[in-house]
Design an enzyme around this catalytic site. Structure first.
Site, PDB file in Angstrom:
ATOM      1  N   CYS A 112      66.330  -9.237 -29.032  1.00 30.13           N
ATOM      2  CA  CYS A 112      67.108 -10.181 -29.829  1.00 30.13           C
ATOM      3  C   CYS A 112      66.188 -11.020 -30.735  1.00 30.13           C
ATOM      4  O   CYS A 112      65.578 -10.505 -31.650  1.00 30.13           O
ATOM      5  CB  CYS A 112      67.967 -11.041 -28.902  1.00 30.13           C
ATOM      6  SG  CYS A 112      69.173 -12.094 -29.705  1.00 30.13           S
ATOM      7  N   HIS A 113      66.070 -12.314 -30.473  1.00 31.85           N
ATOM      8  CA  HIS A 113      65.161 -13.185 -31.228  1.00 31.85           C
ATOM      9  C   HIS A 113      63.749 -13.193 -30.625  1.00 31.85           C
ATOM     10  O   HIS A 113      62.847 -13.811 -31.172  1.00 31.85           O
ATOM     11  CB  HIS A 113      65.693 -14.626 -31.248  1.00 31.85           C
ATOM     12  CG  HIS A 113      66.908 -14.828 -32.102  1.00 31.85           C
ATOM     13  ND1 HIS A 113      68.164 -14.396 -31.714  1.00 31.85           N
ATOM     14  CD2 HIS A 113      67.059 -15.403 -33.312  1.00 31.85           C
ATOM     15  CE1 HIS A 113      69.039 -14.713 -32.657  1.00 31.85           C
ATOM     16  NE2 HIS A 113      68.391 -15.326 -33.638  1.00 31.85           N
TER      17      HIS A 113
END
Length: 187
Positions: A112-113
């Protein structure tokens, strides 16, 4: 019963604000595969997750970041969520730890991030990676070749887009850890 990761040790690097499923699913799948998994954080005691739209459940911290060493582990996993990797990339010890795993040829995984921390550690340049779509430009600007795929593996560097891709992400982590150290050429 033995698993594919018996005798392996995995470090999950997180702080308050990690995406709940992005820490718990890899932690649990890697344990099920036989690995010893330690949650490592700049915080002590417990850290609290973020579960989609609000604060989630606490998770026990097994070892403080100050005591964590790359030499004690076979791989590092960085959960995403917006908060977790943003806070960790401002922690020099967290950035140095990710870089140490990479430099040692060990599996480095981020979802994800989470790739924000890989960017900060200077290991994205020349690598094939994916991430949550909103940080694509950051990953590309760091010199990575961004791909829109559920999981991208580049010589022991495992990245994944989002929580929907966690099962494939975990399978790739297991595969890469089983392969052992990776010889990495300069990007």
């Amino acid at each position: 019963m033995s698993g594919p990761l018996d005798g392996k040790r995995i470090l999950v690097l997180a702080t308050n604000g990690f995406e709940q499923s992005e820490l718990e699913v890899p932690r649990d799948r890697l344990k099920e595969a036989g690995a010893r998994v330690d949650v490592v954080s700049p915080e002590s005691g417990e850290i609290k997750g973020w579960d989609k739209k609000d604060w989630g459940r606490p998770v026990k911290v097994d070892r403080p970041l100050a005591d964590a060493r790359e030499a004690d582990y076979d791989a590092i996993v960085v959960p995403g969520g917006q908060i977790n990797p943003d806070l960790l990339r401002a922690e020099p010890a967290a950035v140095e730890l990710v870089k140490a795993f990479y430099d040692a040829g060990k599996t480095v995984a981020a979802v994800c991030h989470g790739p924000w921390l890989l960017v900060e550690a200077g290991i994205a340049k020349g690598r094939r990676m994916t991430s949550y779509h909103s940080i694509r430009t950051d990953v590309v600007n760091a010199g990575a070749r961004w791909e829109d795929a559920e999981v991208v593996t580049d010589n022991g560097l495992v990245t994944s887009r989002k929580p929907d891709d966690l099962e494939a992400f975990c399978a790739k982590i297991i595969e890469e850890v089983r392969e052992g150290r990776h010889q990495r050429r300069a990007a």
